[in-house]
Design an enzyme around this catalytic site. Structure first.
Site, PDB file in Angstrom:
ATOM      1  N   CYS A 145      -4.412  -3.793   1.781  1.00 52.88           N
ATOM      2  CA  CYS A 145      -5.404  -4.859   1.580  1.00 52.88           C
ATOM      3  C   CYS A 145      -5.511  -5.336   0.127  1.00 52.88           C
ATOM      4  CB  CYS A 145      -6.785  -4.399   2.032  1.00 52.88           C
ATOM      5  SG  CYS A 145      -6.782  -3.421   3.540  1.00 52.88           S
ATOM      6  N   CYS A 180      -4.018  -8.693  -1.422  1.00 55.95           N
ATOM      7  CA  CYS A 180      -4.627 -10.015  -1.224  1.00 55.95           C
ATOM      8  C   CYS A 180      -6.078 -10.074  -1.696  1.00 55.95           C
ATOM      9  CB  CYS A 180      -4.583 -10.398   0.252  1.00 55.95           C
ATOM     10  SG  CYS A 180      -2.923 -10.738   0.818  1.00 55.95           S
ATOM     11  N   HIS A 181      -6.805  -8.965  -1.550  1.00 55.16           N
ATOM     12  CA  HIS A 181      -8.245  -9.013  -1.843  1.00 55.16           C
ATOM     13  C   HIS A 181      -8.602  -8.434  -3.207  1.00 55.16           C
ATOM     14  CE1 HIS A 181      -9.134 -10.322   2.248  1.00 55.16           C
ATOM     15  NE2 HIS A 181      -8.241  -9.451   2.648  1.00 55.16           N
ATOM     16  N   MET A 222      -4.635 -13.772   7.251  1.00 51.53           N
ATOM     17  CA  MET A 222      -4.993 -12.351   7.329  1.00 51.53           C
ATOM     18  C   MET A 222      -4.241 -11.732   8.510  1.00 51.53           C
ATOM     19  SD  MET A 222      -7.367  -9.780   6.738  1.00 51.53           S
ATOM     20  CE  MET A 222      -7.806  -8.354   7.729  1.00 51.53           C
ATOM     21  N   HIS A 267       0.326 -17.386  -8.048  1.00 51.43           N
ATOM     22  CA  HIS A 267       0.986 -16.393  -7.179  1.00 51.43           C
ATOM     23  C   HIS A 267       2.493 -16.360  -7.414  1.00 51.43           C
ATOM     24  CE1 HIS A 267       0.968 -13.592  -3.867  1.00 51.43           C
ATOM     25  NE2 HIS A 267       1.979 -14.240  -3.329  1.00 51.43           N
ATOM     26  N   HIS A 270       2.955 -21.407  -0.619  1.00 55.64           N
ATOM     27  CA  HIS A 270       3.631 -20.107  -0.812  1.00 55.64           C
ATOM     28  C   HIS A 270       5.130 -20.372  -0.875  1.00 55.64           C
ATOM     29  CE1 HIS A 270       4.997 -15.998  -0.287  1.00 55.64           C
ATOM     30  NE2 HIS A 270       3.768 -15.608  -0.557  1.00 55.64           N
TER      31      HIS A 270
HETATM   32 FE1  DHE Z   1       5.074 -10.740  -1.958  1.00 53.13          FE
HETATM   33  C1  DHE Z   1       7.243 -12.223  -4.184  1.00 53.13           C
HETATM   34  C2  DHE Z   1       2.680 -10.752  -4.325  1.00 53.13           C
HETATM   35  C3  DHE Z   1       2.815  -9.886   0.436  1.00 53.13           C
HETATM   36  C4  DHE Z   1       7.618 -10.080   0.191  1.00 53.13           C
HETATM   37  N1  DHE Z   1       4.980 -11.394  -3.899  1.00 53.13           N
HETATM   38  C5  DHE Z   1       5.979 -11.989  -4.625  1.00 53.13           C
HETATM   39  C6  DHE Z   1       5.494 -12.307  -5.931  1.00 53.13           C
HETATM   40  C7  DHE Z   1       4.202 -11.870  -5.975  1.00 53.13           C
HETATM   41  C8  DHE Z   1       3.884 -11.303  -4.695  1.00 53.13           C
HETATM   42  C9  DHE Z   1       3.260 -11.957  -7.143  1.00 53.13           C
HETATM   43  C10 DHE Z   1       6.266 -12.999  -7.044  1.00 53.13           C
HETATM   44  C11 DHE Z   1       7.051 -11.989  -7.839  1.00 53.13           C
HETATM   45  C12 DHE Z   1       7.923 -12.652  -8.906  1.00 53.13           C
HETATM   46  O1  DHE Z   1       8.576 -13.648  -8.605  1.00 53.13           O
HETATM   47  O2  DHE Z   1       7.941 -12.152 -10.042  1.00 53.13           O
HETATM   48  N2  DHE Z   1       3.082 -10.427  -1.929  1.00 53.13           N
HETATM   49  C13 DHE Z   1       2.293 -10.455  -3.015  1.00 53.13           C
HETATM   50  C14 DHE Z   1       0.944 -10.139  -2.659  1.00 53.13           C
HETATM   51  O3  DHE Z   1      -0.027  -9.996  -3.448  1.00 53.13           O
HETATM   52  C15 DHE Z   1       0.877 -10.124  -1.180  1.00 53.13           C
HETATM   53  C16 DHE Z   1       0.239 -11.421  -0.702  1.00 53.13           C
HETATM   54  C17 DHE Z   1       0.049  -9.018  -0.602  1.00 53.13           C
HETATM   55  C18 DHE Z   1       0.472  -7.638  -0.963  1.00 53.13           C
HETATM   56  O4  DHE Z   1      -0.301  -6.716  -0.687  1.00 53.13           O
HETATM   57  O5  DHE Z   1       1.534  -7.426  -1.504  1.00 53.13           O
HETATM   58  C19 DHE Z   1       2.361 -10.112  -0.832  1.00 53.13           C
HETATM   59  N3  DHE Z   1       5.202 -10.110  -0.005  1.00 53.13           N
HETATM   60  C20 DHE Z   1       4.161  -9.807   0.787  1.00 53.13           C
HETATM   61  C21 DHE Z   1       4.589  -9.359   2.085  1.00 53.13           C
HETATM   62  O6  DHE Z   1       3.854  -9.006   3.042  1.00 53.13           O
HETATM   63  C22 DHE Z   1       6.076  -9.404   2.090  1.00 53.13           C
HETATM   64  C23 DHE Z   1       6.575 -10.437   3.116  1.00 53.13           C
HETATM   65  C24 DHE Z   1       6.706  -8.061   2.422  1.00 53.13           C
HETATM   66  C25 DHE Z   1       6.165  -6.936   1.620  1.00 53.13           C
HETATM   67  O7  DHE Z   1       6.819  -6.566   0.683  1.00 53.13           O
HETATM   68  O8  DHE Z   1       5.114  -6.439   1.882  1.00 53.13           O
HETATM   69  C26 DHE Z   1       6.350  -9.878   0.673  1.00 53.13           C
HETATM   70  N4  DHE Z   1       7.055 -11.109  -1.980  1.00 53.13           N
HETATM   71  C27 DHE Z   1       7.931 -10.713  -1.015  1.00 53.13           C
HETATM   72  C28 DHE Z   1       9.261 -11.108  -1.403  1.00 53.13           C
HETATM   73  C29 DHE Z   1       9.165 -11.750  -2.645  1.00 53.13           C
HETATM   74  C30 DHE Z   1       7.763 -11.718  -3.000  1.00 53.13           C
HETATM   75  C31 DHE Z   1      10.521 -10.892  -0.567  1.00 53.13           C
HETATM   76  C32 DHE Z   1      10.287 -12.364  -3.493  1.00 53.13           C
HETATM   77  C33 DHE Z   1      10.674 -13.706  -2.973  1.00 53.13           C
HETATM   78  C34 DHE Z   1      11.811 -14.304  -3.769  1.00 53.13           C
HETATM   79  O9  DHE Z   1      12.717 -14.866  -3.140  1.00 53.13           O
HETATM   80  O10 DHE Z   1      11.780 -14.241  -5.003  1.00 53.13           O
END
Ligand code: DHE
Length: 688
Positions: free
Chosen positions: A194, A197-198, A235, A478, A520
């Site tokens: 959680c 996101c929160h 969510m 983000h 996003h």
């Molecule tokens: Fe991500 C990128 C944060 C949920 C897979 N994710 C990012 C980035 C951030 C971020 C800040 C950019 C990083 C950068 O470029 O330097 N992501 C978050 C969260 O805060 C969030 C919403 C909730 C959490 O608890 O993490 C979240 N993200 C997810 C997922 O649920 C995903 C699908 C699978 C997982 O890992 O839990 C996921 N996030 C990804 C991926 C990228 C990403 C694959 C990179 C994408 C790219 O092509 O650069």
């Protein structure tokens, strides 16, 4: 479409086993004092019953209901004028339920919410199944009738009141209690599922704030229902997905009504205690030891295995599986490409050398308890050669970034991101570090500080004494990527529904572009629109659309930093979009859509006719489709099927498509929950 109000206060019918009651569709006999269809709600008995009903049902968690304390929810439709809305709907022909009158309509909406789902839940389509169908069983007939009457004609003094009714926290005696064991469990699960996101302190970011003043008025049942069923705004439905049982959602709901526990800080000394150089730089190969095309390796996150797989992009063979931090978030490559820096959600950074015959971990360190981003120094020019010199980790908790030696991962500089918000200049104790990119024009990182809405240009030429320019943008920053020229960085400010554009050459904000709900982009998609020239596109979590922004101020100034095109998708919940300069297509997913079929559906849009998706299809019969990556040549697209770690045969796989014909070429099966995939060549060169 179905009407969708009074949303989901209690756990879904399947959970409570109340299916038999939930299907009631006829108005039930009532013992309520009789009220006519035209008279306003009157009499303290009816008012009291209606209020009891709204409270028991937790309706205010999702709806605005004038006069009902704390009913300021935005997940379902605003019910301030629901009677007028219902009347118009009944006349217009858009309504598809069984009601013949406004009173029947309101009754049906309470006891059989899926009979008609309203088209608009505050700017996003309402969803079937979100509002539980068990209110008919939970509430007495008298309460339901009183609620119907109230909504049909709220008392005049209530209608006239325009200012929102403040939420009333429960008296301390009503704050739920948890056993020590339950509290420890909830704290851990909150961190894992959680906090992203929160926020760790629950002050809200991608998701709303969950501090006790917000959660206590909603109550355990309403909160548990949201946790179980999810919401249309992204969510996840933790209960429906099988991650949490009904009992666990209730424990979490209680935890959320308590004060958030204060997590610990982390010093440089503590980081150093976790630091290990597994292969010192002088013992590493001086040239590639493998005959494989290591620049066509894909580094794939195996999320729930706590590993990354290095997969040969020519042979589709898993060359290595390496233990990393928990639930790896992203991998980024060094400027030369030989090193991969892998950041886990737990702040553990692992450095992998791709040159040995089998890729190998060479260093690791933990720089925080919660992290999402990592980047390297890439600048080479008049000001020096910084390639592979430094790395930077962006942390969620503690809120700071850390600069490390790029060859050994020795951490040496911590910079706090705590500060003041861009719009109201209020102190924020938890501004988390979101995306980081390395400038190609200067020895600078572009560090996005989420909660305060500032984009920091961090000069790393003197990394012990970094100069930082703080650019005001919007909340909450983000993810994002470069435009095709790599001069402009575009980043989603997802709760402001904006994309901020920074000029990395001049070091300033050039635009804040309004977009549909919750952009996003991942890193976005750069392509040339037949009408508008060079553009960059983002998908959206909160809207079924691809938004396209002009990015060519020199050649097409009339379109620069404007939304030039919106392409409708079959559903919202998109996480990633991707293309390649030589591809005819733009690929997009809908990973977080609550419809399981859409969650595993991907679409392609033809660049030659970008008015609508050319084709959409399901990539598997289970799991969620997420994230795209091209091979080095730009001829294939790899898509992840994000399965369930403990379901043999459905743990996840990668599906490989021919990018020209869209035909499936291969599958790499039995991977544990693959998510992000990073091709070495494309990541080094920022190709997307
Ligand atoms: Fe991500 C990128 C944060 C949920 C897979 N994710 C990012 C980035 C951030 C971020 C800040 C950019 C990083 C950068 O470029 O330097 N992501 C978050 C969260 O805060 C969030 C919403 C909730 C959490 O608890 O993490 C979240 N993200 C997810 C997922 O649920 C995903 C699908 C699978 C997982 O890992 O839990 C996921 N996030 C990804 C991926 C990228 C990403 C694959 C990179 C994408 C790219 O092509 O650069």
């Amino acid at each position: 479409m179905k009407h969708h109000w009074m949303a989901w206060i209690l756990l879904g019918i399947s959970v409570l086993g109340l299916a038999a009651c939930a299907g009631r569709s006829q108005p039930t006999p009532t013992s309520t004092p009789a009220l006519s269809a035209t008279s306003p709600v009157a009499g303290s008995d009816v008012m009291k019953l209606a209020m009891e009903g709204f409270k028991k049902g937790g309706c205010g968690a999702c709806h605005v209901i004038p006069g009902v304390p704390g009913a300021q929810g935005t997940l379902g439709p605003d019910l301030s004028q629901i009677a007028e809305v219902a009347e118009k709907r009944l006349e217009s022909g858009e309504y598809a339920g069984k009601a013949k009158s406004v009173l029947d309509y309101l009754h049906e909406a309470i006891v059989e919410p899926d009979a008609f789902v309203a088209p608009d839940c505050n700017g996003v389509p309402c969803q079937k199944g979100l509002m539980p169908a068990n209110l008919g069983a939970l509430l007495s007939s008298a309460e339901i009738e009183a609620m119907v009457q109230y909504l049909n004609h709220p008392p005049e003094e209530v209608v006239e009141r325009t200012t929102p009714v403040p939420e009333e926290p429960s008296p301390a005696s009503e704050v739920p209690l948890l056993s020590e064991e339950e509290f420890a469990w909830a704290k851990q699960v909150y961190f894992e599922r959680c906090a992203g996101c929160h926020g760790t302190l629950r002050k809200g970011a991608t998701g709303p704030a969950l501090t006790p003043d917000k959660t206590q008025p909603k109550g355990t049942l309403a909160l548990a229902s949201i946790i179980f069923n999810g919401t249309p705004r992204g969510m996840p439905d933790w209960g429906k997905q099988g991650f949490l049982t009904q009992e666990q959602t209730e424990i979490m709901a209680k935890f959320l009504q308590m004060e958030p526990p204060a997590p610990p800080e982390m010093s440089l000394e503590q980081m150093k205690q976790t630091w290990k150089v597994l292969v010192p730089p002088e013992q590493r190969p001086t040239q590639p030891q493998t005959t494989r095309d290591w620049q066509n390796y894909f580094v794939v996150t195996l999320r729930d295995a706590g590993q990354v797989a290095v997969i040969d992009g020519d042979m589709y063979e898993v060359v290595a599986k390496l233990d990393t931090g928990y639930a790896v978030h992203i991998s980024r490559m060094s400027a030369t490409g030989r090193y991969v820096y892998v950041i886990g959600r737990d702040g553990r950074l692992v450095m992998v050398d791709l040159w040995p015959e089998v890729p190998q971990k060479v260093a690791e360190v933990q720089t925080c308890y919660d992290a999402r981003s990592v980047e390297v120094s890439k600048y080479k020019g008049e000001l020096g050669d910084f390639t592979d010199r430094y790395a930077i980790v962006g942390c969620y908790w503690p809120p700071h970034f850390v600069i490390l030696d790029g060859q050994t991962l020795e951490p040496f500089k911590i910079v706090s991101t705590r500060g003041y918000t861009v719009d109201t200049e209020e102190y924020h104790p938890e501004p988390r570090v979101a995306a980081i990119v390395a400038s190609h024009f200067k020895p600078e990182w572009i560090v996005n500080v989420k909660e305060i809405g500032q984009i920091w240009l961090v000069d790393y030429s003197d990394p012990h004494n970094p100069t930082i320019k703080m650019i005001e943008a919007a909340r909450y920053l983000h993810d994002g990527g470069w435009d095709a020229t790599k001069r402009y960085f575009l980043v989603a400010a997802n709760q402001s529904n904006k994309v901020a554009v920074v000029d990395a050459l001049d070091g300033k904000l050039v635009a804040l572009v309004d977009t549909p709900a919750v952009p996003h982009p991942g890193r976005g998609a750069n392509w040339v629109d037949p009408q508008f020239g060079p553009v960059w596109s983002t998908a959206h979590l909160g809207d079924a659309a691809i938004t396209t922004i002009g990015t060519d101020p020199a050649g097409h100034p009339q379109y620069a930093w404007k939304v030039v095109r919106e392409i409708a998708l079959p559903g919202a919940g998109s996480l990633f979009i991707k293309t390649h300069p030589t591809s005819p297509w733009i690929w997009v997913d809908m990973t977080l859509n609550s419809d399981p079929k859409l969650a595993r559906t991907i679409c392609v849009v033809a660049k030659s006719d970008p008015t609508q998706p050319y084709k959409c299809w399901e990539v598997a019969d289970y799991g969620r489709a997420t994230h795209f990556e091209y091979n080095r040549q730009g001829t294939e697209v790899w898509v992840s099927v994000w399965g369930t770690a403990d379901k043999p045969g459905q743990t996840g796989e990668i599906v490989i498509y021919d990018d020209r014909t869209l035909q499936e070429k291969a599958r790499i099966p039995n991977l544990i929950t693959p998510t992000g995939k990073f091709n070495v060549y494309n990541t080094v060169n920022d190709i997307y």
